[in-house]
Structure formats: C-alpha cells, structure tokens
Design a protein around this motif. Structure first.
Motif, short mmCIF file in Angstrom:
data_model
loop_
_atom_site.label_atom_id
_atom_site.label_comp_id
_atom_site.label_asym_id
_atom_site.label_seq_id
_atom_site.Cartn_x
_atom_site.Cartn_y
_atom_site.Cartn_z
N GLU A 151 49.39 117.98 105.65
CA GLU A 151 48.86 117.39 104.43
C GLU A 151 49.69 117.91 103.26
OE1 GLU A 151 44.86 115.94 102.26
OE2 GLU A 151 44.68 117.18 104.05
N LEU A 152 50.19 116.98 102.45
CA LEU A 152 51.09 117.31 101.35
C LEU A 152 50.39 117.07 100.02
CD1 LEU A 152 54.25 115.48 102.76
CD2 LEU A 152 53.59 117.86 103.12
N ASP A 153 50.94 117.66 98.95
CA ASP A 153 50.47 117.33 97.62
C ASP A 153 50.69 115.85 97.36
OD1 ASP A 153 49.82 119.97 97.24
OD2 ASP A 153 51.72 120.46 96.20
N ALA A 154 49.93 115.27 96.47
CA ALA A 154 49.93 113.82 96.25
C ALA A 154 51.33 113.25 96.04
CB ALA A 154 49.02 113.46 95.07
N ASN A 155 52.18 113.97 95.32
CA ASN A 155 53.53 113.45 95.01
C ASN A 155 54.62 114.12 95.84
OD1 ASN A 155 52.67 111.62 92.94
ND2 ASN A 155 52.37 113.39 91.58
N GLU A 156 54.23 114.90 96.84
CA GLU A 156 55.21 115.63 97.63
C GLU A 156 55.78 114.70 98.71
OE1 GLU A 156 55.40 119.75 100.32
OE2 GLU A 156 53.53 119.11 99.37
N THR A 157 57.04 114.93 99.06
CA THR A 157 57.70 114.16 100.11
C THR A 157 58.70 115.07 100.81
OG1 THR A 157 59.03 112.21 100.59
CG2 THR A 157 59.48 113.34 98.52
N ARG A 158 59.18 114.63 101.97
CA ARG A 158 60.24 115.36 102.65
C ARG A 158 61.58 114.61 102.52
NH1 ARG A 158 58.50 119.62 105.78
NH2 ARG A 158 60.45 119.60 106.95
N GLN A 159 61.58 113.60 101.65
CA GLN A 159 62.84 112.93 101.34
C GLN A 159 63.63 113.82 100.39
OE1 GLN A 159 62.30 108.92 99.99
NE2 GLN A 159 64.43 108.70 99.31
N ILE A 160 64.92 114.01 100.67
CA ILE A 160 65.66 115.00 99.89
C ILE A 160 66.82 114.40 99.12
CG2 ILE A 160 65.02 116.91 101.39
CD1 ILE A 160 67.72 116.70 102.76
N ASP A 161 66.87 113.08 99.01
CA ASP A 161 67.90 112.50 98.15
C ASP A 161 67.28 111.60 97.11
OD1 ASP A 161 68.97 109.46 99.81
OD2 ASP A 161 67.07 110.51 99.94
N MET A 167 71.50 97.98 107.58
CA MET A 167 71.86 99.35 107.22
C MET A 167 72.16 99.53 105.73
SD MET A 167 71.60 100.85 110.09
CE MET A 167 71.87 100.78 111.84
N SER A 168 71.61 98.67 104.89
CA SER A 168 71.93 98.74 103.47
C SER A 168 71.03 99.69 102.68
CB SER A 168 71.86 97.34 102.84
OG SER A 168 70.55 96.81 102.93
N ILE A 169 69.92 100.10 103.25
CA ILE A 169 69.00 101.04 102.59
C ILE A 169 68.94 102.32 103.40
CG2 ILE A 169 66.62 101.47 101.86
CD1 ILE A 169 66.33 98.50 101.31
N LYS A 170 69.24 103.43 102.76
CA LYS A 170 69.28 104.72 103.45
C LYS A 170 68.49 105.75 102.66
CE LYS A 170 72.67 107.77 103.15
NZ LYS A 170 73.96 108.46 103.27
N GLN A 171 67.81 106.63 103.37
CA GLN A 171 67.25 107.82 102.74
C GLN A 171 67.57 109.02 103.64
OE1 GLN A 171 62.97 107.55 102.38
NE2 GLN A 171 62.61 107.75 104.55
N VAL A 172 67.62 110.19 103.05
CA VAL A 172 67.81 111.42 103.82
C VAL A 172 66.44 112.08 103.94
CG1 VAL A 172 68.99 113.63 103.99
CG2 VAL A 172 70.16 111.66 102.96
N TRP A 173 66.00 112.30 105.18
CA TRP A 173 64.67 112.84 105.43
C TRP A 173 64.80 114.17 106.13
CZ3 TRP A 173 60.03 111.16 103.71
CH2 TRP A 173 58.89 111.69 104.29
N ASP A 174 63.98 115.11 105.72
CA ASP A 174 63.97 116.45 106.33
C ASP A 174 62.96 116.45 107.47
OD1 ASP A 174 64.19 119.10 106.93
OD2 ASP A 174 63.15 119.81 105.12
N TYR A 175 63.45 116.32 108.71
CA TYR A 175 62.59 116.24 109.89
C TYR A 175 62.26 117.64 110.40
CZ TYR A 175 63.82 111.28 110.09
OH TYR A 175 63.99 109.95 109.79
N PRO A 176 60.97 117.99 110.54
CA PRO A 176 60.61 119.29 111.08
C PRO A 176 61.26 119.53 112.44
CG PRO A 176 58.67 118.20 110.15
CD PRO A 176 59.79 117.20 110.12
N GLU A 177 61.76 120.76 112.63
CA GLU A 177 62.42 121.24 113.85
C GLU A 177 63.80 120.62 114.06
OE1 GLU A 177 60.10 121.83 117.43
OE2 GLU A 177 58.24 121.48 116.32
N ILE A 178 64.24 119.73 113.15
CA ILE A 178 65.55 119.10 113.28
C ILE A 178 66.37 119.30 112.01
CG2 ILE A 178 66.78 116.90 113.51
CD1 ILE A 178 64.59 116.01 115.45
N GLY A 179 65.81 118.95 110.88
CA GLY A 179 66.52 119.10 109.61
C GLY A 179 66.81 117.76 108.95
N ALA A 180 67.70 117.77 107.97
CA ALA A 180 67.99 116.59 107.17
C ALA A 180 68.88 115.63 107.95
CB ALA A 180 68.68 117.00 105.87
#
Length: 405
Positions: free
Chosen positions: A395-405, A211-224
């Motif tokens: 499909e996202l832009d080349a540098n786009e992500t749903r990671q928000i931190d 559990m030492s590596i964490k990211q915050v991800w924006d999940y569709p229909e659920i959220g961050a």
C-alpha cells in the motif's frame, strides 16, 4: 466418482499444466494429455512419471478438427478440457466441448490466424450456447490474462469502493543466453509485440504506434526496467467488470537486444502473416521464422533470473484516495527445478490448473462463458500461495508510484 481431465497442448505451458494437475491428482483424477505431436506428450508423461510417480495418458489430436476433438474428449471421458493449445484453436475446442457437454478453460483469447487481432467477441458469443448445453467456459485463466484479472477483482473487493486507474505491469528479467528467442510461441509473441498499442481511457480505446510509449518502472526484486505500452486482452474484459474505471493500460519489459532484433525482422518482412511465394512454394514468413527460433519449451534449463507481474491501482475507499500495488515474483530456475519449465510457462500454467481446480471442486460454478474476474477472487488468491505463486501487496501513499522517469 473420480474426475477425468483432458489437457490439449504439449508446449511449455502444457508441460506445466500436466505436472501441476498430476501434483493435484486428488482433484484432477485421471489425466490425459493430447497434442498434434504425440511424442511431445509422451516425453512430458515420462518426466511426470519419473519425477513424481504419477502416470498420465497421452493421445494425438488435431485441434483444428472438431470431429477429432470430439473423439478425443469422448475417449478420454473428460469432465473438463484445459486448452493450452494455440489461440487460433480456441473456437474449435470450445465448439467440441459444447458438442460433448464438457466444461472448458483456456489461458488466452481467440486470434484468427490470418488477422493479427485478438479479442473476446467470438468467444463471448458462445455464452448462450454454453448455457443451453449446461456447461461452463472459463476464459483467460493464465497469468496475464488471468492472475492480473484476479488481482484487480481482489483489489476491488477488499481495498476500493472504486478503482479509477490500473496499470498492468509485466517484467521478465530472465536470460536464456540466446541472441534472440521468445519465451512462448514465437508467432503469438511477435504478432502481439509488433501490433499497435491500445489503452482504454474515459470510455474509449486510444491507439498508439508500436512501442511508442515507455515508462521506467522499479520492479521489486528486479530493479528499474524499460516498460512499453502494449494492447493486452485482459483489458477488454476488465473495462466491463471493474467499477468506476477511468483508465487501464498494459506495460511489458523488453531489452534493447530483443527490440533491435524484432525491428530488423519486421523491416525485412519476416513478421508477415500472409503467404508469399518462395521458389515455387507458398510460405508464411512468421511461420518460417518460428521454425528457426529456439522452441520456448527448451529454454527452461538455461534460463536464469526472475519474473515480476502485477497491477498498480489507484482509486477511492471511503471517500479517500488509495493506491496499491499487487505483484508476484517467480524465479526461472526454481520453476525448472519443480516442473522442468521456465518461469513464463510456469506463471501461465499454474493459474490454468488453479482455475480448473476451482471449477472441479465447485468453488467457481456457472453456466455460460465467463472471465475469471467475474468470480470470487479469494479462493484463487489462496491457491496461488499454495501452488507456487505467492503474491505480495504494497500500500502506497496516494501520490506515490514506482515509476522513476
């Protein structure tokens, strides 16, 4: 000739597999459900008969015993064995299938009961045996592993010439109302989560503290949601089969309450897997803990919320960078309404049925031992939409992500 199907395991996933095979009885034919605890099989059989009017047979079997497994396979007349028992029992069930010359499928790779480590090595070593017996073994046909592997194969076939980076993202936003419980077998769940993390990058495995590596991800229909890096077995096969791969990681969501409980249990030794002496008796702390926790199969009626599991992939197509996100969202209450199980069991059990269906229909054929991404992903993706696990692709832009931190 009418097919015959044997399902081994009567937990939450076994319940889903039995229901979904019965709903596709034109493919699966006569269905037998077997477990060490036959009353669990009988309860599932009754629910299937009452709900959809299909009769299945039940048997008792000790999946640790190859002779008992051989008798059960032979008495059921099975054309295929769907293994949804414990990962500790993969090898005995595979060996019994080889003795009986019957095709085999499972949802999770082998794990030794005395060593908190899971890998495909010993199952892959049975490839030559299965070839000699003229049978097929399909490994990891659950969701992750399973559908996530298929998403990767589908992306490779239709969207990329090379996939360079893959993040597998598993979010369960369900609420069962208990202070602490696990959504599948407690021993397997807690061993997996408390183990050191690993990911693959530039040809080598990199180990991390739990559990030492964490990211915050924006999940569709659920959220961050907070998402933590774990080791998960599908990465082991995907590094062999995805062209051009440079990095693959696996992330799973956990709430603060779950992590706090787990840390406390770990600190006092309750996650131990070695025998200790207690009042003159030998007990395994993890096994004792699992008897205190709610049975995952009982969570379905009370669990609310959604799951979202998918892959985020980046690579090249026609020399240009490309990024796609393939994911599937399930609602716990909708899953329960259909098959009387919560979404985690549903998302594992339905793909097990689909893999077996494609084998019985001859759409996936081979002799030896295979992982799901070695076959054409298209018929599996089509069945997901038909069988209750509709998927989405973004499909996202080349540098786009749903990671928000």
């Amino acid at each position: 000739m009418k097919k015959k199907t044997l399902i081994i395991g009567a937990g939450g996933v076994g319940n889903v597999v039995a229901f979904k095979c019965a709903m596709n009885s034109d493919t699966f034919g006569d269905i037998t459900l077997a477990s060490r605890t036959v009353n669990k099989c009988d309860a599932i059989a009754k629910n299937i008969k009452d709900k959809i009017g299909i009769q299945i047979t039940t048997m008792t079997v000790d999946a640790d015993s190859i002779p008992e497994l051989i008798d059960t396979i032979q008495n059921s007349g099975a054309d295929i064995v769907i293994n949804v028992a414990l990962p500790y029992q993969d090898l005995t069930i595979m060996d019994a299938c080889a003795k009986c010359r019957v095709d085999y499928l499972d949802t999770a790779n082998y794990e030794h009961p005395d060593n908190a480590k899971f890998e495909y090595k010993e199952q892959w070593e049975r490839d030559e045996l299965f070839k000699n017996k003229n049978i097929m073994g399909l490994l990891g046909s659950g969701f992750d592993p399973g559908v996530t592997n298929i998403f990767c194969a589908y992306a490779q076939k239709h969207y990329f010439d090379e996939i360079h980076n893959i993040d597998i993202l598993d979010c369960n936003d369900g609420d069962h109302g208990y202070p602490f419980a696990t959504n599948f077998n407690p021993e397997i769940n807690l061993r997996e989560v408390s183990a050191k993390g690993r990911y693959w990058e530039e040809g080598k495995w990199i180990e991390t503290e739990p559990m030492s590596i964490k990211q915050v991800w924006d999940y569709p229909e659920i959220g961050a949601k907070d998402s933590y890096l774990l080791y998960h077995e599908e990465m082991e096969s995907l590094v062999k089969h995805i062209k051009g791969l440079k990095r693959i990681r696996f992330f799973m969501t956990f709430g603060d309450s779950y992590l706090t409980h787990m840390k406390c249990l770990q600190n006092v030794g309750m996650l131990g897997i070695k025998e200790i002496e207690h009042k003159g008796m030998k007990i395994v702390p993890m096994e004792f803990l699992s008897t205190l926790l709610p049975d995952p199969a009982s969570l379905g009626k009370r669990t609310k919320g959604k799951t979202n599991i998918g892959i985020f992939a980046k690579g090249l197509k026609d020399g240009k960078e490309r990024t796609i996100y393939i994911y599937q969202v399930s609602d716990h209450q909708e899953c329960y309404a259909e098959v009387m199980s919560q979404g985690v069991s549903y998302t594992t059990g339905v793909p097990a049925m689909i893999g077996a269906k494609l084998m019985l229909e001859g759409k996936w054929q081979g002799k030896g031992v295979f992982n799901v991404e070695e076959f054409d992903p298209d018929p599996f993706m089509e069945e997901l939409n038909r069988q209750g696990l509709p998927w989405n692709i973004m499909e996202l832009d080349a540098n786009e992500t749903r990671q928000i931190d």
